[in-house]
Design an enzyme around this catalytic site. Structure first.
Site, mmCIF file in Angstrom:
data_model
loop_
_atom_site.group_PDB
_atom_site.id
_atom_site.type_symbol
_atom_site.label_atom_id
_atom_site.label_comp_id
_atom_site.label_asym_id
_atom_site.label_seq_id
_atom_site.Cartn_x
_atom_site.Cartn_y
_atom_site.Cartn_z
ATOM 1 N N GLU A 26 0.857 -1.187 0.000
ATOM 2 C CA GLU A 26 0.000 0.000 0.000
ATOM 3 C C GLU A 26 0.895 1.238 0.000
ATOM 4 O O GLU A 26 0.450 2.330 0.325
ATOM 5 C CB GLU A 26 -0.960 -0.021 1.182
ATOM 6 C CG GLU A 26 -0.315 -0.176 2.542
ATOM 7 C CD GLU A 26 -1.333 -0.140 3.665
ATOM 8 O OE1 GLU A 26 -1.967 0.905 3.818
ATOM 9 O OE2 GLU A 26 -1.475 -1.149 4.371
ATOM 10 N N CYS A 75 -3.231 -3.781 4.375
ATOM 11 C CA CYS A 75 -2.247 -4.786 4.827
ATOM 12 C C CYS A 75 -2.546 -6.193 4.309
ATOM 13 O O CYS A 75 -1.833 -7.139 4.637
ATOM 14 C CB CYS A 75 -2.203 -4.819 6.349
ATOM 15 S SG CYS A 75 -1.715 -3.259 7.048
ATOM 16 N N HIS A 79 -1.876 -10.417 11.910
ATOM 17 C CA HIS A 79 -1.381 -9.136 11.412
ATOM 18 C C HIS A 79 -1.061 -8.291 12.646
ATOM 19 O O HIS A 79 -1.897 -8.176 13.546
ATOM 20 C CB HIS A 79 -2.440 -8.461 10.530
ATOM 21 C CG HIS A 79 -2.136 -7.023 10.281
ATOM 22 N ND1 HIS A 79 -0.944 -6.623 9.725
ATOM 23 C CD2 HIS A 79 -2.828 -5.880 10.550
ATOM 24 C CE1 HIS A 79 -0.922 -5.296 9.639
ATOM 25 N NE2 HIS A 79 -2.054 -4.825 10.139
HETATM 26 P P1 HMG Z 1 -3.815 5.853 21.766
HETATM 27 O O1 HMG Z 1 -5.062 6.619 21.946
HETATM 28 O O2 HMG Z 1 -2.547 6.604 21.637
HETATM 29 O O3 HMG Z 1 -3.535 4.857 22.917
HETATM 30 O O4 HMG Z 1 -4.042 4.938 20.468
HETATM 31 P P2 HMG Z 1 -4.479 4.295 24.089
HETATM 32 O O5 HMG Z 1 -4.811 5.367 25.036
HETATM 33 O O6 HMG Z 1 -5.601 3.479 23.486
HETATM 34 O O7 HMG Z 1 -3.423 3.347 24.774
HETATM 35 C C1 HMG Z 1 -2.908 2.241 24.091
HETATM 36 C C2 HMG Z 1 -2.714 1.138 25.105
HETATM 37 O O8 HMG Z 1 -1.665 1.519 26.014
HETATM 38 C C3 HMG Z 1 -3.952 0.884 25.992
HETATM 39 O O9 HMG Z 1 -3.989 -0.505 26.216
HETATM 40 C C4 HMG Z 1 -3.606 1.595 27.275
HETATM 41 O O10 HMG Z 1 -4.264 1.077 28.423
HETATM 42 C C5 HMG Z 1 -2.111 1.337 27.344
HETATM 43 P P3 HMG Z 1 -5.245 -1.340 25.650
HETATM 44 O O11 HMG Z 1 -6.444 -0.822 26.307
HETATM 45 O O12 HMG Z 1 -5.296 -1.069 24.160
HETATM 46 O O13 HMG Z 1 -4.909 -2.759 25.970
HETATM 47 N N1 HMG Z 1 -1.383 2.302 28.196
HETATM 48 C C6 HMG Z 1 -0.398 1.954 29.043
HETATM 49 N N2 HMG Z 1 0.134 0.747 29.316
HETATM 50 C C7 HMG Z 1 1.156 0.712 30.242
HETATM 51 N N3 HMG Z 1 1.621 1.829 30.878
HETATM 52 C C8 HMG Z 1 1.098 3.039 30.609
HETATM 53 C C9 HMG Z 1 0.046 3.136 29.653
HETATM 54 N N4 HMG Z 1 -0.674 4.164 29.154
HETATM 55 C C10 HMG Z 1 -1.550 3.635 28.257
HETATM 56 N N5 HMG Z 1 1.567 4.116 31.244
HETATM 57 C C11 HMG Z 1 -3.665 3.341 18.738
HETATM 58 C C12 HMG Z 1 -3.410 3.691 20.195
HETATM 59 C C13 HMG Z 1 -3.116 1.969 18.455
HETATM 60 C C14 HMG Z 1 -5.171 3.357 18.478
HETATM 61 C C15 HMG Z 1 -2.955 4.406 17.850
HETATM 62 O O14 HMG Z 1 -1.571 4.308 18.000
HETATM 63 C C16 HMG Z 1 -3.300 4.282 16.380
HETATM 64 O O15 HMG Z 1 -4.273 4.876 15.905
HETATM 65 N N6 HMG Z 1 -2.488 3.501 15.567
HETATM 66 C C17 HMG Z 1 -2.719 3.297 14.152
HETATM 67 C C18 HMG Z 1 -3.925 2.422 13.880
HETATM 68 C C19 HMG Z 1 -3.724 0.955 14.207
HETATM 69 O O16 HMG Z 1 -2.611 0.481 14.343
HETATM 70 N N7 HMG Z 1 -4.837 0.196 14.275
HETATM 71 C C20 HMG Z 1 -4.778 -1.222 14.509
HETATM 72 C C21 HMG Z 1 -5.945 -1.985 13.901
HETATM 73 S S1 HMG Z 1 -6.175 -1.601 12.177
HETATM 74 C C22 HMG Z 1 -4.926 -2.482 11.363
HETATM 75 O O17 HMG Z 1 -4.303 -3.307 11.932
HETATM 76 C C23 HMG Z 1 -4.640 -2.112 9.938
HETATM 77 C C24 HMG Z 1 -3.396 -1.278 9.710
HETATM 78 O O18 HMG Z 1 -2.233 -2.065 9.848
HETATM 79 C C25 HMG Z 1 -3.446 -0.623 8.332
HETATM 80 C C26 HMG Z 1 -3.652 -1.499 7.108
HETATM 81 O O19 HMG Z 1 -4.420 -2.437 7.077
HETATM 82 O O20 HMG Z 1 -3.074 -1.115 6.073
HETATM 83 C C27 HMG Z 1 -3.281 -0.139 10.705
#
Ligand code: HMG
Length: 389
Positions: free
Chosen positions: A79, A111, A233
């Site tokens: 992609e 992906c 993935h």
């Molecule tokens: P965010 O809002 O920065 O993070 O977004 P959060 O507040 O949801 O925290 C993430 C995790 O860290 C949470 O754990 C928190 O509790 C934990 P969870 O509830 O998820 O188990 N946390 C802590 N842990 C330990 N110590 C601490 C602490 N603070 C918080 N102090 C998000 C995170 C992944 C959503 C963001 O980075 C993002 O948007 N990433 C890009 C999208 C993505 O990767 N999506 C995945 C599914 S889609 C997919 O896989 C397709 C893709 O690869 C693209 C394609 O297909 O081409 C993306």
């Protein structure tokens, strides 16, 4: 017919960012990135690497002369394509020295592209049993500085040779797939950076996983206990843990523990590279096969592919006797260990550097040592110029 993965290798650029240091600069608790997201290091692509050069390096790391003669189909999942018209497969075909009478195409669905390549390769080999097919998954994951997705970036490529009587993993012809038109993650043609609805993308991923796995169980009569391990993935490695918990929520803890034991081996490479989009599932498979103790021949591994937008597929494969002999653990560990750490200032400057978009020429002057074998050396009169050392 027994069709599957005969060879597998990967490549990632030779520079990375330490996630704890990035967290400090962003004013975030480092444990959020290392535990909450599950990433230790993030590979960054300098200007001399694009999806083509990354894929070419991954291919060059596994191909020998017999492969170059027998490969008659190159399927390039990405992609991060570099041209609206010409496929990345054509460049890789040339850079890797594959015989002329081959077909080359690029496949796009976020992906999921490399999985589409695997499915097409299986059909092609079923009709042409002496063929070998090169399947590539190569990407640069970029969300931009100071964005929610920033800690889930990465760059790299996986290359696989598929053939009859494979030496590493036989692929079952039993997958379950699903498509739904959703907007969880996408990258419009005008943008270098992906757009994402982070929370929704996580929910969509897990929803797809549960639906396609239920469908797979119905089709095959198999259930979780038929799998020695699962690979997913991995947009970030914590996602794999969420996936195991989603699949085992109604089961006793021993089943969760059994799958969690191999999860740690299946994320070992990914947590040092970051998201490589099309290659992520296969980097996880490689990590599992190379880092876990040897599985008994005949052990079944489950594979979940997810491409936002969205397409999901669950399929499976069976490890071959002595498969470890055909892997390259030491070489892959060196690819990771020999990288140079970028300071946060260097990372920010590297991420924001872009090739000209106005048609002007560029010679990519390269201060970086160790470029890999293949790299982009410049653009002249709108033609990308690649070199192989
Ligand atoms: P965010 O809002 O920065 O993070 O977004 P959060 O507040 O949801 O925290 C993430 C995790 O860290 C949470 O754990 C928190 O509790 C934990 P969870 O509830 O998820 O188990 N946390 C802590 N842990 C330990 N110590 C601490 C602490 N603070 C918080 N102090 C998000 C995170 C992944 C959503 C963001 O980075 C993002 O948007 N990433 C890009 C999208 C993505 O990767 N999506 C995945 C599914 S889609 C997919 O896989 C397709 C893709 O690869 C693209 C394609 O297909 O081409 C993306």
């Amino acid at each position: 017919m027994d069709i599957g993965i005969d060879k597998i290798g990967f490549y990632t650029p030779n520079v990375y960012v330490d996630m704890e240091k990035l967290a400090e600069v962003r004013g975030v608790d480092p444990a959020k990135y290392t535990i909450g997201i599950g990433q230790e290091k993030m590979s960054i692509a300098p200007l001399h690497h694009d999806s083509v050069s990354l894929a070419a390096n991954a291919a060059l790391s596994i191909l020998d002369d017999e492969d170059r003669e027998k490969i008659d189909f190159v399927l390039f999942g990405s992609e991060s394509g570099v041209d609206h018209s010409k496929s990345g497969a054509v460049w890789v075909h040339n850079l890797a020295g594959i015989q002329q009478n081959a077909r080359c195409v690029e496949l796009k669905q976020a992906c999921y592209g490399a999985t589409a390549g695997i499915k097409m390769a299986m059909g092609h080999i079923a009709l042409n049993p002496d063929s070998k097919v090169l399947v590539l998954g190569a990407d640069i994951a970029k969300y931009g500085l100071n964005t929610g997705g920033e800690p889930t970036q990465g760059a790299g490529a996986v290359a696989m040779v598929l053939s009859q009587n494979p030496r590493i993993l036989s692929l079952d012809n039993d997958s379950a797939s699903m498509t739904k038109d959703i907007s969880d993650f996408w990258r419009p043609l005008y943008s270098d950076y992906a757009f994402v609805d982070g929370k929704f993308s996580n929910e969509a991923y897990l929803g797809f996983l549960k639906e396609v796995f239920d469908n797979y169980k119905e089709k095959t009569g198999r259930n979780l206990s038929d799998f020695e391990a699962m690979c997913f993935h991995l947009p970030y490695t914590k996602m794999g843990k969420k996936a195991i918990l989603a699949l085992t929520e109604d089961l006793d803890e021993s089943e969760t523990k059994r799958l969690m034991d191999s999860y740690h081996d299946s994320i070992y490479y990914n947590k040092q590279v970051g998201n490589v989009y099309t290659g992520s599932l296969y980097l996880s498979l490689l990590s599992l096969l190379e880092q876990a103790p040897e599985f008994k021949a005949g052990s079944r591994i489950g594979l979940f592919s997810y491409g936002s937008g969205a397409v999901g597929e669950f399929f499976s494969g069976i490890v071959k006797p002595d498969y470890k002999k055909y892997l390259n653990k030491d070489a892959h560990e060196s690819v990771l260990d020999d990288r140079r750490e970028l300071s946060i200032e260097e990372y920010e400057a590297t991420l924001e550097k872009a090739l000209p978009k106005d048609g002007s020429d560029i010679a990519i002057d390269d201060e970086q040592v160790n470029l890999g074998k293949a790299y982009l050396s410049g653009i002249k009169e709108n033609v990308r110029l690649y070199s192989v050392k």
